[in-house]
Design a protein around this motif. Sequence first.
Motif, PDB file in Angstrom:
ATOM      1  N   GLY A 117       0.792  -1.217   0.000  1.00 13.48           N
ATOM      2  CA  GLY A 117       0.000   0.000   0.000  1.00 13.48           C
ATOM      3  C   GLY A 117       0.824   1.266   0.000  1.00 13.48           C
ATOM      4  N   ALA A 118       2.061   1.178   0.485  1.00 12.35           N
ATOM      5  CA  ALA A 118       2.911   2.369   0.547  1.00 12.35           C
ATOM      6  C   ALA A 118       3.540   2.721  -0.798  1.00 12.35           C
ATOM      7  CB  ALA A 118       4.014   2.160   1.585  1.00 12.35           C
ATOM      8  N   LEU A 119       3.281   1.908  -1.818  1.00 13.89           N
ATOM      9  CA  LEU A 119       3.963   2.083  -3.112  1.00 13.89           C
ATOM     10  C   LEU A 119       3.106   2.807  -4.140  1.00 13.89           C
ATOM     11  CD1 LEU A 119       5.526  -1.490  -3.424  1.00 13.89           C
ATOM     12  CD2 LEU A 119       6.465   0.531  -2.283  1.00 13.89           C
ATOM     13  N   LEU A 120       1.988   3.389  -3.735  1.00 14.67           N
ATOM     14  CA  LEU A 120       1.017   3.954  -4.671  1.00 14.67           C
ATOM     15  C   LEU A 120       1.634   4.940  -5.653  1.00 14.67           C
ATOM     16  CD1 LEU A 120      -2.126   4.577  -2.452  1.00 14.67           C
ATOM     17  CD2 LEU A 120      -2.064   3.255  -4.565  1.00 14.67           C
ATOM     18  N   ASN A 121       2.560   5.735  -5.196  1.00 13.64           N
ATOM     19  CA  ASN A 121       3.080   6.806  -6.040  1.00 13.64           C
ATOM     20  C   ASN A 121       4.431   6.468  -6.679  1.00 13.64           C
ATOM     21  OD1 ASN A 121       0.907   8.674  -5.560  1.00 13.64           O
ATOM     22  ND2 ASN A 121       1.711   8.926  -3.490  1.00 13.64           N
ATOM     23  N   ARG A 122       4.871   5.226  -6.530  1.00 11.43           N
ATOM     24  CA  ARG A 122       6.107   4.823  -7.189  1.00 11.43           C
ATOM     25  C   ARG A 122       5.827   4.410  -8.637  1.00 11.43           C
ATOM     26  NH1 ARG A 122       9.858   1.300  -3.019  1.00 11.43           N
ATOM     27  NH2 ARG A 122       9.643   2.665  -1.199  1.00 11.43           N
ATOM     28  N   ARG A 123       6.879   4.457  -9.424  1.00  9.31           N
ATOM     29  CA  ARG A 123       6.801   3.965 -10.798  1.00  9.31           C
ATOM     30  C   ARG A 123       7.462   2.588 -10.867  1.00  9.31           C
ATOM     31  NH1 ARG A 123       4.910   8.274 -13.717  1.00  9.31           N
ATOM     32  NH2 ARG A 123       5.244  10.302 -12.706  1.00  9.31           N
ATOM     33  N   PRO A 124       7.140   1.798 -11.908  1.00  5.93           N
ATOM     34  CA  PRO A 124       7.625   0.420 -11.951  1.00  5.93           C
ATOM     35  C   PRO A 124       9.133   0.259 -11.756  1.00  5.93           C
ATOM     36  CG  PRO A 124       5.900   0.701 -13.557  1.00  5.93           C
ATOM     37  CD  PRO A 124       6.159   2.060 -12.977  1.00  5.93           C
ATOM     38  N   HIS A 125       9.948   1.200 -12.264  1.00  9.02           N
ATOM     39  CA  HIS A 125      11.390   1.038 -12.123  1.00  9.02           C
ATOM     40  C   HIS A 125      11.847   1.214 -10.678  1.00  9.02           C
ATOM     41  CE1 HIS A 125      11.323   5.492 -12.305  1.00  9.02           C
ATOM     42  NE2 HIS A 125      12.474   5.423 -11.653  1.00  9.02           N
ATOM     43  N   GLN A 126      10.967   1.719  -9.823  1.00  7.23           N
ATOM     44  CA  GLN A 126      11.298   1.901  -8.413  1.00  7.23           C
ATOM     45  C   GLN A 126      10.841   0.726  -7.549  1.00  7.23           C
ATOM     46  OE1 GLN A 126       9.137   5.712  -8.263  1.00  7.23           O
ATOM     47  NE2 GLN A 126      11.079   6.700  -7.720  1.00  7.23           N
ATOM     48  N   LEU A 127      10.335  -0.322  -8.179  1.00 12.91           N
ATOM     49  CA  LEU A 127       9.840  -1.494  -7.462  1.00 12.91           C
ATOM     50  C   LEU A 127      10.838  -2.642  -7.576  1.00 12.91           C
ATOM     51  CD1 LEU A 127       6.149  -1.573  -8.788  1.00 12.91           C
ATOM     52  CD2 LEU A 127       6.995  -0.420  -6.723  1.00 12.91           C
ATOM     53  N   SER A 128      10.935  -3.438  -6.519  1.00 19.35           N
ATOM     54  CA  SER A 128      11.663  -4.697  -6.621  1.00 19.35           C
ATOM     55  C   SER A 128      10.829  -5.677  -7.433  1.00 19.35           C
ATOM     56  CB  SER A 128      11.932  -5.273  -5.227  1.00 19.35           C
ATOM     57  OG  SER A 128      10.709  -5.717  -4.638  1.00 19.35           O
ATOM     58  N   GLN A 131       7.863  -6.780  -5.384  1.00 19.89           N
ATOM     59  CA  GLN A 131       6.847  -5.731  -5.281  1.00 19.89           C
ATOM     60  C   GLN A 131       6.055  -5.610  -6.572  1.00 19.89           C
ATOM     61  OE1 GLN A 131       9.508  -2.544  -4.234  1.00 19.89           O
ATOM     62  NE2 GLN A 131       9.070  -2.698  -2.036  1.00 19.89           N
ATOM     63  N   ALA A 132       6.749  -5.674  -7.702  1.00 16.40           N
ATOM     64  CA  ALA A 132       6.062  -5.588  -8.993  1.00 16.40           C
ATOM     65  C   ALA A 132       5.100  -6.758  -9.173  1.00 16.40           C
ATOM     66  CB  ALA A 132       7.087  -5.548 -10.124  1.00 16.40           C
ATOM     67  N   GLN A 133       5.504  -7.952  -8.703  1.00 14.88           N
ATOM     68  CA  GLN A 133       4.635  -9.126  -8.798  1.00 14.88           C
ATOM     69  C   GLN A 133       3.362  -8.909  -7.976  1.00 14.88           C
ATOM     70  OE1 GLN A 133       6.207 -11.888 -10.507  1.00 14.88           O
ATOM     71  NE2 GLN A 133       4.242 -12.907 -10.696  1.00 14.88           N
ATOM     72  N   ARG A 134       3.498  -8.309  -6.798  1.00 12.28           N
ATOM     73  CA  ARG A 134       2.329  -8.046  -5.956  1.00 12.28           C
ATOM     74  C   ARG A 134       1.412  -7.004  -6.597  1.00 12.28           C
ATOM     75  NH1 ARG A 134       3.285  -9.136   0.069  1.00 12.28           N
ATOM     76  NH2 ARG A 134       5.002 -10.626   0.053  1.00 12.28           N
ATOM     77  N   VAL A 135       2.005  -6.000  -7.227  1.00 12.41           N
ATOM     78  CA  VAL A 135       1.197  -4.995  -7.923  1.00 12.41           C
ATOM     79  C   VAL A 135       0.425  -5.642  -9.070  1.00 12.41           C
ATOM     80  CG1 VAL A 135       1.320  -2.929  -9.377  1.00 12.41           C
ATOM     81  CG2 VAL A 135       2.642  -3.039  -7.256  1.00 12.41           C
ATOM     82  N   ALA A 136       1.081  -6.542  -9.816  1.00 14.77           N
ATOM     83  CA  ALA A 136       0.400  -7.232 -10.916  1.00 14.77           C
ATOM     84  C   ALA A 136      -0.740  -8.098 -10.393  1.00 14.77           C
ATOM     85  CB  ALA A 136       1.394  -8.074 -11.702  1.00 14.77           C
ATOM     86  N   LEU A 137      -0.541  -8.762  -9.252  1.00 15.68           N
ATOM     87  CA  LEU A 137      -1.611  -9.564  -8.666  1.00 15.68           C
ATOM     88  C   LEU A 137      -2.748  -8.663  -8.187  1.00 15.68           C
ATOM     89  CD1 LEU A 137      -2.802 -12.223  -7.767  1.00 15.68           C
ATOM     90  CD2 LEU A 137      -1.386 -12.110  -5.701  1.00 15.68           C
ATOM     91  N   ALA A 138      -2.401  -7.512  -7.595  1.00 13.44           N
ATOM     92  CA  ALA A 138      -3.442  -6.561  -7.183  1.00 13.44           C
ATOM     93  C   ALA A 138      -4.282  -6.138  -8.381  1.00 13.44           C
ATOM     94  CB  ALA A 138      -2.793  -5.342  -6.518  1.00 13.44           C
TER      95      ALA A 138
END
Length: 213
Positions: A117-128, A131-138
């Motif tokens: 939830g804390a990653l709302l304002n990040r862009r994909p290149h700023q994700l591990s 984290q990117a996998q969790r965003v895709a599942l979300a």
Amino acid sequence: MRYGATELRFPDFALRPGGHLLLRGASGSGKSTLLALMAGLLTPTSGCLTMDGQELALLAPAARDAWRGAKLGFVPQRLHLSASLTVRDNLSLPYVAAGLSPDLARIDAVLGELGVGALLNRRPHQLSQGQAQRVALARALLRAPRFILADEPTANLDDESCDATLTLLRRASDQHGLCLVIASHDARIEAAWGGWSALHRLRLASAPAPAAA
């Protein structure tokens, strides 16, 4: 059905409500093609495919698109997050594509449930990668689908990330009461979920080589 120059045949199978399916088979055996059939992106040339009581081939293209948006979540091997958009904006896209206003409260809730939830304002290149996998599942869970289709979700992951991804998928399927379909040749899934009684297995044979000219 024929896919390019190759004819693919799939065995008859049925999955009861609450069941989950693991598609196994070598590259070229039709795992991704069967997922595309389940998503209504391809139409079988013979036989029929019924999803949640609906034979997809009977739907007009617009109705099939609407069915897909309402019933399916998809977790691809390549996550396809737009590099120019924040996490919140990436997760707004499924709503925009369906002609709906983004449900920001739902986006916040699902991301929070998955621990990002804390990653709302990040862009994909700023994700591990995790984290990117969790965003895709979300993104796949946003509209409360009946099915999650996952295409090789662990193929490029190390063992630790693989375990984390499988835990997320199984937890999401249990918490949201959805049907999880995974296409993979990764033996780690079988090892991790060998005792899961709700998991059914379907092994696809390799596609035959094309006849010589």
